[in-house]
Design a protein around this motif. Structure first.
Motif, PDB file in Angstrom:
ATOM      1  N   ALA A 256       0.814  -1.218   0.000  1.00  0.00           N
ATOM      2  CA  ALA A 256       0.000   0.000   0.000  1.00  0.00           C
ATOM      3  C   ALA A 256       0.846   1.266   0.000  1.00  0.00           C
ATOM      4  O   ALA A 256       0.354   2.343  -0.333  1.00  0.00           O
ATOM      5  N   PRO A 261      -1.383   1.705  -8.701  1.00  0.00           N
ATOM      6  CA  PRO A 261      -2.829   1.772  -8.966  1.00  0.00           C
ATOM      7  C   PRO A 261      -3.583   0.733  -8.140  1.00  0.00           C
ATOM      8  O   PRO A 261      -3.031  -0.305  -7.752  1.00  0.00           O
ATOM      9  N   THR A 262      -4.853   1.025  -7.889  1.00  0.00           N
ATOM     10  CA  THR A 262      -5.659   0.151  -7.031  1.00  0.00           C
ATOM     11  C   THR A 262      -5.713  -1.278  -7.560  1.00  0.00           C
ATOM     12  O   THR A 262      -5.572  -2.245  -6.803  1.00  0.00           O
ATOM     13  N   SER A 263      -5.910  -1.431  -8.872  1.00  0.00           N
ATOM     14  CA  SER A 263      -6.004  -2.781  -9.437  1.00  0.00           C
ATOM     15  C   SER A 263      -4.707  -3.548  -9.259  1.00  0.00           C
ATOM     16  O   SER A 263      -4.708  -4.751  -8.989  1.00  0.00           O
ATOM     17  N   ARG A 265      -2.453  -3.037  -6.832  1.00  0.00           N
ATOM     18  CA  ARG A 265      -2.323  -3.372  -5.409  1.00  0.00           C
ATOM     19  C   ARG A 265      -3.169  -4.596  -5.071  1.00  0.00           C
ATOM     20  O   ARG A 265      -2.742  -5.468  -4.305  1.00  0.00           O
ATOM     21  N   THR A 266      -4.361  -4.665  -5.640  1.00  0.00           N
ATOM     22  CA  THR A 266      -5.233  -5.808  -5.381  1.00  0.00           C
ATOM     23  C   THR A 266      -4.605  -7.104  -5.881  1.00  0.00           C
ATOM     24  O   THR A 266      -4.649  -8.139  -5.207  1.00  0.00           O
ATOM     25  N   HIS A 279      -2.312  -4.777 -16.690  1.00  0.00           N
ATOM     26  CA  HIS A 279      -2.574  -3.605 -15.848  1.00  0.00           C
ATOM     27  C   HIS A 279      -1.950  -2.377 -16.494  1.00  0.00           C
ATOM     28  O   HIS A 279      -0.840  -2.442 -17.039  1.00  0.00           O
ATOM     29  N   GLN A 476     -10.706   2.583 -16.475  1.00  0.00           N
ATOM     30  CA  GLN A 476      -9.989   1.544 -15.749  1.00  0.00           C
ATOM     31  C   GLN A 476      -9.828   0.317 -16.633  1.00  0.00           C
ATOM     32  O   GLN A 476     -10.690   0.002 -17.453  1.00  0.00           O
TER      33      GLN A 476
END
Length: 530
Positions: A256, A261-263, A265-266, A279, A476
């Motif tokens: 984190a 980017p959020t994707s 990190r997921t 990504h 996205q």
């Protein structure tokens, strides 16, 4: 590697065994010294206590005043000797002539030992060899008032003290041996476990292997990130730092904290394996795969591999554009052949005027579109793209038009970025217009012009538009109204548009009129992309 020296586990076992042996030996030596000192101390205390007790007994004084002191003192001394366990009790005159002795033949003989301190009224102890051999003895004065009237000596043989000490030594050696066995057994277990974990390698070999692995991991172009079970970076090679745009070594940082980017990190935090996911970051298109690492049932972390798909994706986009243009040209060639047959047939029928009118009408339409595009857009790459997309749209039954205010000179922006933005927007617009063909005539309207210090790109279609709830997800990776079809499937075009816009510090707006309207602004002063 085959002519190995002792492994790390073997060296550690040797050191531990040697350490335990030295520790036990030192401990046993100290314990022996302490036991020896304690045995001597106990013997001294015992002989002094017995001697003083006898010297203070009234029976001794009363016997000394009789004509035959030995007659009363000898039985008394033997009884006390038996009760206390000492080896001899000798009562003597101040000059050292014995009244008592375990050997009756020694009665009347002179005491063998020092008595000067006792004659002076002081108690003392010494180790001396007498008639019974070496012994620890005490000599105590017997007072009649202030006058020394006799002396009492009580002794314990050195042999008896040594026997007691030997018993203690045996117990001590048994304890030391047990400690040594337990220690060695523990060392063997630790060594066996270490051998399994180090695969029997020697320290120098482990160092070499680590150096080779580290050099290899940092030398490969692909990105490699190792995460621990808590999601913290254990290792991040040079390729991964470059692909993720990280400054410095992120080892020890949580996922984190990397600014991804959020994707992405997921995906990094996923407990399940991921394979060849695409990504989009601000500057790159990455193919990401993850694989959890387990030791039996215990999670050890995650291995993340990264591959740069940016150039391939741009080439794929250009290839798709070229393929579409080729398909359009093929279709136009087919149509041209049909028109040519029609013209020939009209000429053969003697209707030359109708043949000329039919042929020139088709040429005028195509030439008018070409003249419109070339006259309005001086940038050759954009002009070629617009002509190709117009032909493709016409082939698919969609009308593609340029607004009257479309006008643009040559630009310093990278042609690849312009193709990415405008090509993907037009492709999506054509698809959206065709999907809504039952409700409205399929049409795509394109605007390309300079607007102050910005390049304005505007693409509108007659599709169904984009719902307000979905506007935040349009750019996205993975968002699409079309089905996915493999690694380079749908849901990537608008993400690439957003990537180019972010890289140029521009902006993209999405609105709805008769259909969706995408408006992109890119700063002209910024030059080529970062």
């Amino acid at each position: 590697m085959r002519n190995r020296r002792w492994s790390l586990a073997q060296q550690l076992l040797l050191v531990q065994v040697a350490g335990f042996a030295a520790l036990v030996a030192v401990g046993a030596g100290l314990a022996w010294a302490d036991a020896s000192h304690a045995a001597d101390y106990r013997a001294r205390e015992e002989v002094v206590a017995v001697s003083r007790t006898i010297a203070d007994t009234p029976t001794v004084l009363s016997a000394l005043s009789t004509p035959d002191p030995s007659g009363q003192l000898e039985p008394y001394s033997l009884r006390v000797q038996a009760d206390t366990g000492v080896d001899f009790i000798t009562i003597m005159t101040p000059d050292g002539i014995r009244y008592t002795h375990p050997n009756p033949a020694q009665i009347g003989q002179r005491f063998l030992g020092n008595i000067d301190q006792a004659r002076a009224g002081r108690t003392f102890t010494e180790t001396y060899t007498g008639t019974l051999g070496p012994s620890m003895r005490a000599v105590v004065p017997v007072f009649d008032g202030t006058r020394v009237v006799a002396l009492v000596s009580v002794g314990i043989k050195v042999e008896a003290i040594s026997a007691e000490l030997t018993q203690q030594l045996m117990r001590l050696l048994a304890v030391a041996a047990a400690v040594l066995v337990v220690g060695v057994a523990g060392s063997v277990l630790v060594s066996a476990r270490l051998k399994r974990q180090t695969r029997g390698l020697a320290p120098a070999e482990l160092s070499s292997v680590f150096a080779y692995y580290e050099a290899t991991l940092h030398a490969v172009r692909e990105g490699l990130v190792l995460l621990d079970p808590a999601g913290r970076v254990v290792l991040c090679n040079d390729g991964a730092r470059e692909l993720l745009g990280l400054d410095g070594d992120p080892a020890g940082m949580a996922v984190a904290e990397l600014g991804l980017p959020t994707s992405l990190r997921t995906t990094f935090s996923s407990r399940e394996p991921r394979t060849d996911e695409i990504h989009v970051t601000d500057s790159r298109v990455l193919v990401v795969s993850t694989a959890p690492v387990r030791d039996g049932q215990r999670a050890r972390g995650t291995v993340v591999t990264l591959r740069d798909h940016t150039d391939l994706q741009h080439l794929t986009g250009e290839l798709n554009t070229t393929r579409g243009l080729a398909e359009s040209l093929r279709s136009q060639a087919h149509e041209a052949a049909n028109r040519l047959h029609t013209v020939v047939s009209l000429v053969e029928l003697g209707r030359a005027a109708e043949a000329v009118e039919f042929a020139t009408a088709e040429l005028e339409i195509a030439q008018r579109l070409t003249d419109r595009v070339v006259g309005a857009v001086a940038e050759p790459v954009l002009a070629a793209l617009l002509l190709g997309k117009a032909a493709e749209a016409n082939e698919r039954g969609v009308e593609l038009t340029l607004t009257e205010d479309t006008a643009l000179d040559e630009l310093d922006l990278e042609a690849r970025d312009l193709v990415t933005v405008l090509g993907n927007l037009i492709d999506n617009a054509i698809d959206a217009a065709i999907e809504n063909a039952a409700a409205a005539r399929p049409r795509v309207t394109v605007t390309v012009r300079a607007d102050g210090d910005d390049l304005l790109l505007r693409v509108a279609d007659t599709g169904k538009g984009v719902a307000d709830a979905a506007k935040s997800e349009v750019f996205q990776r993975g968002w699409s109204t079309k089905p996915q079809d493999g690694l380079v499937g749908h849901g990537l075009g608008l993400a690439l548009v957003g990537q180019v816009v972010r890289r140029h510090d521009g902006e993209v707006l999405l609105g709805n009129e008769s259909g969706a309207v995408f408006t992109v602004r890119l700063p002209l002063w910024q030059g080529v992309a970062r």
